[in-house]
Write an enzyme that holds these catalytic residues in place. Structure first.
Site, short mmCIF file in Angstrom:
data_model
loop_
_atom_site.label_atom_id
_atom_site.label_comp_id
_atom_site.label_asym_id
_atom_site.label_seq_id
_atom_site.Cartn_x
_atom_site.Cartn_y
_atom_site.Cartn_z
N GLU A 1 3.23 -1.37 4.00
CA GLU A 1 4.47 -0.64 3.71
C GLU A 1 4.52 0.77 4.31
OE1 GLU A 1 5.48 -0.73 -0.42
OE2 GLU A 1 5.42 -2.91 -0.54
N GLU B 1 3.30 -9.54 -1.30
CA GLU B 1 3.41 -8.94 -2.63
C GLU B 1 4.73 -9.37 -3.26
OE1 GLU B 1 2.94 -4.66 -3.01
OE2 GLU B 1 1.27 -4.66 -1.58
C1 FCB Z 1 4.31 -1.91 -3.57
C2 FCB Z 1 2.93 -1.39 -3.25
C3 FCB Z 1 1.91 -1.70 -4.30
C4 FCB Z 1 2.48 -1.50 -5.69
C5 FCB Z 1 3.74 -2.30 -5.83
C6 FCB Z 1 4.34 -2.23 -7.21
O1 FCB Z 1 5.26 -1.15 -2.93
O2 FCB Z 1 2.49 -1.88 -2.01
O3 FCB Z 1 0.79 -0.87 -4.09
O4 FCB Z 1 2.71 -0.16 -5.89
O5 FCB Z 1 4.68 -1.84 -4.92
#
Ligand code: FCB
Length: 783
Positions: A157, A358
């Site tokens: 990210e 994620e």
């Molecule tokens: C993402 C991040 C991770 C965590 C989640 C909730 O943006 O990569 O580290 O903070 O959100």
């Protein structure tokens, strides 16, 4: 394959990041990272550095095929460059061996935001050299682990790291410069390209990057993606999409920045940092794109809206709240957003392999002796998996799905209060306990898919089946009838506990002495408070229901209704009460507090008390407006106050006085009888009559300020040339007036979320302090 099944070889797993779980920040030669001191919470996290064998065992028991972890750069290079720290490399060596021993494929992420402080000290990501050091670090790691790690992700990210870290300052290192943010983004892209090239040359099997990609939607599109957009809305959607999504996708996958973004970058940061040849380096072939998805970005055109510092160039874009269910982060739950974006990526970048790296949710978990029945997390993941499955059926090349995250952990600036884990961690003892979601996910993995039947909340029938008794018996037990033997009673209550069965309120109250219901009491709303009231009802209900509570809405508009509400609470028909707003000098708050039932207030009460409340910094906001007027050279500033029994108005006046005093000036005040536009106009006429040379008006609310604009126009005063006008609250209409109103924005959703959290803490018997949230000055044309 049924619609609930996944393709053969589909990879199931979880993701974590080093800073959020490892702890051990000052052992074995690890150097400091930019996050060590930035987050107010202690950095011990889950002590995974020492407990990794237990954590790997948990994953093995759950059947994970892959584990995406991140490597802490300062653990490997304490100075960010130079000589590697052998103990740091050893740790990852041990971790990788442990994983392989458990049959879990290690996926290494090289940068998940924890830049070595030593590199930040010499300029951080806005410096080009940081990219070079990153590539050296990547190579050193590959040298040590490349024989066993097959999948490498360069960055996690980069948008968040660059724009929240260097632009908005809400992440480490906390800088607030649009120029630094754009330069950081470019150097992160360059770092990715250099590292990807080096890794591949060194023989890495699979190299990718992880991006946070959000569908950008208008509020109407959240319910219907096919909704046509007006030209203005299409433009703002594209602006935000270019900033968040295409700023990274296009250079990596097409070797060019989006054309519409270049002038924005140039305006904020120049283009000298983009060297010839950089984009060729950045557009290394990618084996895999990791997609992190939580929630869409919801925007619409609003011409007078100032830019949000996290999105430089976003003038005229309003970020909207939408009436959907939310997680405890306040993030709207939109599962189909995932299929929308996977389809889009597959269409726009054909041939690219994707993985959801994620996806997951923060909810308020209720922990009791029987376990953690996080049904909301299960439905969240399940709905997203259905959306993902639908995208695969449409041809999206998605190779796997990794839940965020294994353990409850240190959620960056938010600390330990956020709970994203499949596994609960007690931070006092570091004890790990599987939540229901972990067991559910284990079954998904075993089945390589969802079960065709959607999981239901446990019913009387399921409890009866589990306890081996009839429904009637269960009913008798939960209703506390004494005709049932102790043995059967114990069996039923065990099944109730194990399944997380919640009987209806009346039945439950007999069993637990608790009603599990919360009274949400609305006293007559403030004229300008409608948006706030609506948000509170939405968020408080969504969050508290998520925590297994039922909400009873009660209107407190007459003396009779006050009596009824107090009687309801006295009879213990509610476990807790949320009261909004308490600021009239009535005695409802006090009477409710005497019942001993936990009570939280929206707004500071008029009479000083120990009752916990959530409010915004009214005085601070008024200081900001007044200082802004002073900085614009205004000296004769009138203030329109609303009814002085409103605590918020008193505080706004106090802030205004403080700022004037600092400038050696005194106040000119006019009282408005109520908060209507007419009252604002009348007060402005009085102010201008008393002092024709007045050069600014600060109105205590936006409706009053809109009235002031009308009166100024009637009096032939030009705003802002000869009279500046500012308001407070930032209701929608404020951006639609001509000229747009300068106001103070109060964080509506955050107040609602804070309120729900405060109540839940009180219900758990924890001591809780009141919460005062910052208010932000929004400068438009009127001042
Ligand atoms: C993402 C991040 C991770 C965590 C989640 C909730 O943006 O990569 O580290 O903070 O959100």
């Amino acid at each position: 394959m049924s619609t609930a099944g996944f393709p053969e070889g589909f990879v199931w797993g979880v993701s974590t990041s080093a800073f959020q779980i490892e702890g051990a920040t000052s052992v074995d030669g690890r150097g400091p990272s930019i996050w060590d001191g930035f987050s107010a919470d202690r950095a011990e996290a889950c002590d995974h550095y020492h407990r990794y064998p237990e954590d790997v065992r948990l994953m093995k028991d759950l059947g994970m095929a892959a584990y995406r972890f991140s490597v802490s750069w300062p653990r490997v290079f304490p100075e960010g460059r130079g000589k590697p720290n052998p103990a740091g490399l050893d740790f990852y060596d041990r971790l990788v061996d442990e994983l392989l021993g458990a049959g879990i494929a290690p996926y290494a992420t090289l940068y998940h935001w924890d830049l070595p402080q030593a590199l930040e000290n010499v300029g951080g990501w806005p410096e080009r050299d940081t990219a070079r050091h990153f590539a050296d670090y990547a190579l050193a790691l590959h040298e040590r682990l490349g024989d066993r790690v097959g999948t490498w992700f360069t960055l996690n990210e980069p948008w968040v790291a660059a724009f929240l870290g260097y632009g908005a300052g809400i992440h480490a290192p906390g800088r607030t410069s649009a120029s630094d943010a754009f330069k950081s983004a470019h150097h992160m892209l360059l770092a990715h390209g250099l590292a990807a090239g080096a890794l591949r040359a060194a023989g890495a099997r699979r190299v990718g990057a992880v991006l946070n990609i959000s569908p950008v939607l208008t509020p109407a599109q959240v319910g219907d993606f096919t909704r046509e957009l007006s030209e203005e809305d299409a433009r703002v959607v594209s602006t935000i999409d270019a900033l968040v999504n295409r700023q990274f996708l296009e250079p990596m996958l097409r070797g060019a920045y989006p054309a519409e973004l270049l002038p924005v970058i140039e305006r904020h940061a120049g283009l000298e940092h983009v060297h010839d040849g950089d984009l060729d380096v950045i557009s290394q072939p990618l084996d895999l794109l990791g997609v992190n998805y939580y929630t869409p970005l919801v925007v619409q055109a609003q011409p007078s809206e100032p830019a949000d510092p996290a999105f430089p160039g976003s003038e005229g874009v309003l970020f909207c709240t939408v009436p959907t269910a939310v997680t405890a982060m306040g993030w709207p739950i939109v599962p189909d957003g995932l299929s929308l974006l996977l389809r889009r990526l597959s269409r726009e970048y054909p041939g690219l392999d994707l993985m959801v790296t994620e996806n997951g949710a923060d909810f308020v978990d209720v922990v009791n002796g029987n376990g953690i029945h996080d049904t909301d997390r299960i439905s969240f993941i399940e709905e997203h998996l259905r959306a993902l499955r639908a995208a695969i059926a449409d041809g999206a090349r998605v190779r796997g799905y990794l839940v965020w995250t294994l353990l409850d952990n240190l959620e960056w600036a938010d600390g330990y209060q956020r709970k994203f884990g499949l596994v609960h961690v007690d931070f006092a003892t570091q004890r790990r306990r599987l939540k229901d979601s972990a067991l559910w996910y284990r079954d998904v993995i075993r089945r390589n898919g969802l079960s065709d039947a959607r999981p239901k909340r446990p019913t009387l029938e399921t409890v009866a089946a589990r306890a081996g008794v009839s429904r009637a018996t269960v009913s008798r037990v939960v209703n506390g009838e004494s005709s049932v033997s102790q043995e059967v009673r114990t069996a039923v209550m065990r099944a109730v506990g194990e399944l997380g069965y919640v009987p209806n309120a009346a039945a439950r109250s007999l069993v637990t002495q608790r009603t599990n219901s919360i009274a949400l009491v609305l006293s007559v709303p403030r004229q300008s408070g409608d948006a706030l009231t609506a948000a509170v009802v939405q968020y408080v209900t969504s969050l508290l229901e998520g925590a297994g509570k039922q909400i009873t809405l009660m209107l407190a508009d007459t003396a009779e209704s006050h009596r009824r509400i107090v009687a309801h609470v006295e009879a213990r028909l509610a476990d807790g009460v949320v009261l909004l707003p308490p600021d009239r000098a009535d005695t409802l708050a006090e009477r409710l507090s005497r019942t001993g039932v936990p009570l939280v207030l929206l707004g500071k009460p008029a009479i000083a008390s120990m009752l916990p409340y959530v409010d915004v910094d009214h005085a601070g906001g008024a200081v900001a407006v007044t200082e802004h007027l002073l900085a614009r050279g205004r000296r004769r500033i009138g203030m329109i106050c609303g009814p002085m029994d409103l605590v918020a108005v008193q505080d706004r006046l106090a802030g205004h006085r403080t700022a004037l005093q600092r400038a050696g000036l005194g106040p000119h005040l006019a009282l408005a009888d109520d908060l209507s536009r007419a009252a604002g106009a009348a007060a402005t006429r009085r102010l201008l009559g008393d002092d024709p040379s007045l050069d600014a008006v600060f109105a205590a609310t936006d409706q009053l300020a809109i009235g002031a604009l009308q009166a100024a126009r009637e009096a032939g005063r030009r705003v802002p040339e000869d009279l500046s006008i500012a308001g407070f609250d930032d209701i929608d209409a404020a951006s639609a007036t001509t000229p747009g109103l300068t106001t103070v924005r109060v964080p509506v959703a955050d107040q609602a979320l804070a309120l729900a959290r405060l109540l839940l803490s009180r219900l758990e018997g924890r001591h809780t302090a009141s919460v005062v949230l910052p208010a932000r000055l929004v400068v438009r044309e009127s001042a």
